[in-house]
Design an enzyme around this catalytic site. Structure first.
Site, PDB file in Angstrom:
ATOM      1  N   GLN A 159       3.447   5.207  -3.232  1.00 22.97           N
ATOM      2  CA  GLN A 159       2.074   4.853  -3.125  1.00 22.97           C
ATOM      3  C   GLN A 159       1.761   3.933  -4.724  1.00 22.97           C
ATOM      4  OE1 GLN A 159       3.837   1.486  -1.685  1.00 22.97           O
ATOM      5  NE2 GLN A 159       4.504   2.786   0.195  1.00 22.97           N
TER       6      GLN A 159
ATOM      7  N   LYS B   8      10.556   2.531  -5.202  1.00 22.82           N
ATOM      8  CA  LYS B   8       9.794   3.019  -5.221  1.00 22.82           C
ATOM      9  C   LYS B   8       8.657   2.323  -6.347  1.00 22.82           C
ATOM     10  CE  LYS B   8       8.097   4.389  -0.403  1.00 22.82           C
ATOM     11  NZ  LYS B   8       8.329   3.389   0.742  1.00 22.82           N
TER      12      LYS B   8
ATOM     13  N   ASP C 246       0.860  13.346  -2.803  1.00 28.51           N
ATOM     14  CA  ASP C 246       2.163  12.035  -2.314  1.00 28.51           C
ATOM     15  C   ASP C 246       1.703  10.802  -3.021  1.00 28.51           C
ATOM     16  OD1 ASP C 246       3.724  10.494  -1.592  1.00 28.51           O
ATOM     17  OD2 ASP C 246       3.055  11.040   0.511  1.00 28.51           O
TER      18      ASP C 246
ATOM     19  N   CYS D  36       5.220   4.412   9.441  1.00 29.56           N
ATOM     20  CA  CYS D  36       5.570   5.595   9.534  1.00 29.56           C
ATOM     21  C   CYS D  36       4.003   6.267   9.328  1.00 29.56           C
ATOM     22  CB  CYS D  36       6.091   6.008   8.533  1.00 29.56           C
ATOM     23  SG  CYS D  36       8.251   5.350   8.204  1.00 29.56           S
TER      24      CYS D  36
END
Ligand code: PMP
Length: 413
Positions: free
Chosen positions: A210, A233, A207, A371
């Site tokens: 970020q 993002k 993932d 989250c």
């Protein structure tokens, strides 16, 4: 791939002028935007591109023979090539557009799950995952009677590698782990984790929601099987994301959704599917957002990750040292390898109260669990204040944050 020159420094004033929202005021004060972990602001180039598409080019892609449709299709497929180059995928068959990181993970959970997961199998995630990289796997486990195993982290927010290795057994089918934690800022040693998983013939999903906005990601170097991220993002529009998958892997997977464009031949007796990557792009895609994402990536490339990383490193060190001035401030997430995300609490003041006061001063931070409820459970707290930075943040932003926090503490004590 674009080479990154660390010697090039950032022209922050120029960059900030490229982001219209950074010139705005909130509650009569110049905006200090420190909620980049949630979403990033858009450069003028992206806004202009979206306007241009909607004003003069809009047309559904792939299915038209007319001028506008061909033009839009060309732009959409060019955006795919920009994304391919951005993460150094081998070819554009490996780049699937989705609605976001969440959409990409759900697609893999369904598709990979359909093909490869059966009763008793195990999937490894970590304790610091965003809910988007937990819940789809829990849903899959419930469907297939499989089991989720969890890599714990230590008090600094570092994943325990020995514990990770101990989780592997003959039932392990997939590892799904975040590259960078959105609530702790930790950068995980994903390359080493992937190598270990591959030694055990287990594929890995990373993932990158970020990660891709802070440093150059090379999926071939990482050797991950899947890599996901969100457009919004990474200075692009909302409603668009990327699912990278190795071609050999994607080829083996069934489609996630059925509909237009993902098919080759539709008969009531039997339907055959389109080739990659279209097999995974059912229905009218968010083509304007995909093209906008391409423009955002070109904008990042024009600055270069060498300059971006150097600036963010300086900003990190400065912010870290200035936050120490605030009595009773405790940072959650102190990994040595970390990006500019600061999750903290001050004394026993509720994060929401501080967030509200900062807002009145024009300073946007996020409060809550981000989250990542298991992260909060780990520390036995209900939430944190999170200041998350991007390359357009300045040292003055940090000064305003520190000054705001000092004022908020004085008011609430
Ligand atoms: N993973 C991580 C690490 C995230 O930070 C986020 C967004 N906060 C997501 C996944 C989900 O991204 P999106 O909501 O854009 O799909």
């Amino acid at each position: 791939m674009i080479p990154d020159n660390p010697a090039v420094s950032i022209d922050l004033n120029l960059i900030r002028r490229n982001f219209p929202v950074l010139q705005t005021q909130v509650h009569g004060k110049p905006l200090v935007y420190l909620d980049n972990g949630a979403t990033t602001q858009k450069p003028r180039a992206v806004i202009d591109k979206l306007n241009e598409l909607l004003e003069s080019k809009n047309s559904s892609i792939h299915r038209g023979v007319h001028f506008l449709s061909e033009q839009m299709t060309g732009e959409y497929e060019y955006a795919r090539e920009i994304v391919r180059n951005f993460i150094n995928a081998r070819n554009t068959n490996e780049i699937v557009f989705s609605s976001g990181a969440t959409g990409s993970i759900n697609a893999v959970a369904f598709s990979f799950g359909e093909k490869y997961i059966k009763e008793g199998d195990e999937i490894i995630v970590s304790e610091m995952e965003h809910h988007s990289n937990i819940v789809p796997w829990q849903m899959l486990c419930a469907r297939k009677k499989a089991k989720l195993r969890v890599i714990p982290f230590d008090e600094n927010g570092v994943l325990l590698q020995n514990e990770y290795k101990l989780l592997f057994n003959e039932k392990t089918r997939l590892v799904a782990v975040t590259h960078v934690s959105n609530s702790l800022g930790s950068i995980n040693p994903v390359k080493e984790m992937i190598r270990f998983a591959h030694d055990h013939h287990v594929p890995v999903l990373i993932d990158g929601a970020q990660a891709v906005q802070h440093s150059r990601v090379d999926v071939q170097d990482l050797d991950c099987d899947f890599y996901v991220f969100s457009g919004h993002k990474v200075f692009g529009p909302t409603g668009i994301g990327v699912l990278y998958g190795k071609e050999a892997m994607l080829d083996t997977l069934p489609p996630y959704q059925g509909g237009g464009d993902m098919v080759d031949c539709v008969k009531f007796e039997k339907t055959t599917y389109n080739q990659l990557p279209f097999k995974f792009e059912a229905g009218t895609m968010n083509y304007t957002a995909a093209i906008g994402l391409g423009t955002a990536i070109e904008y990042i490339n024009s600055i270069g990750f060498g300059a971006i990383m150097q600036h963010e490193k300086n900003l990190f060190a400065y912010t870290q040292s200035r936050l120490k001035e605030i009595e009773g401030l405790e940072i959650y997430g102190n990994a040595k390898e970390k990006i500019s995300i600061f999750s903290f609490l001050i004394q026993d003041i509720h994060p929401f109260d501080i967030g509200m006061i900062l807002d009145k001063m024009g300073i946007a931070v996020r409060t809550g669990t981000h989250c990542t409820q298991p992260v909060m459970d780990h520390f036995q707290i209900s939430g944190t204040i999170r200041a998350s930075m991007a390359f357009y943040n300045s040292f003055e932003d940090t000064d305003r944050l520190v000054e705001g926090l000092k004022n908020a503490v004085n008011m609430l004590k």
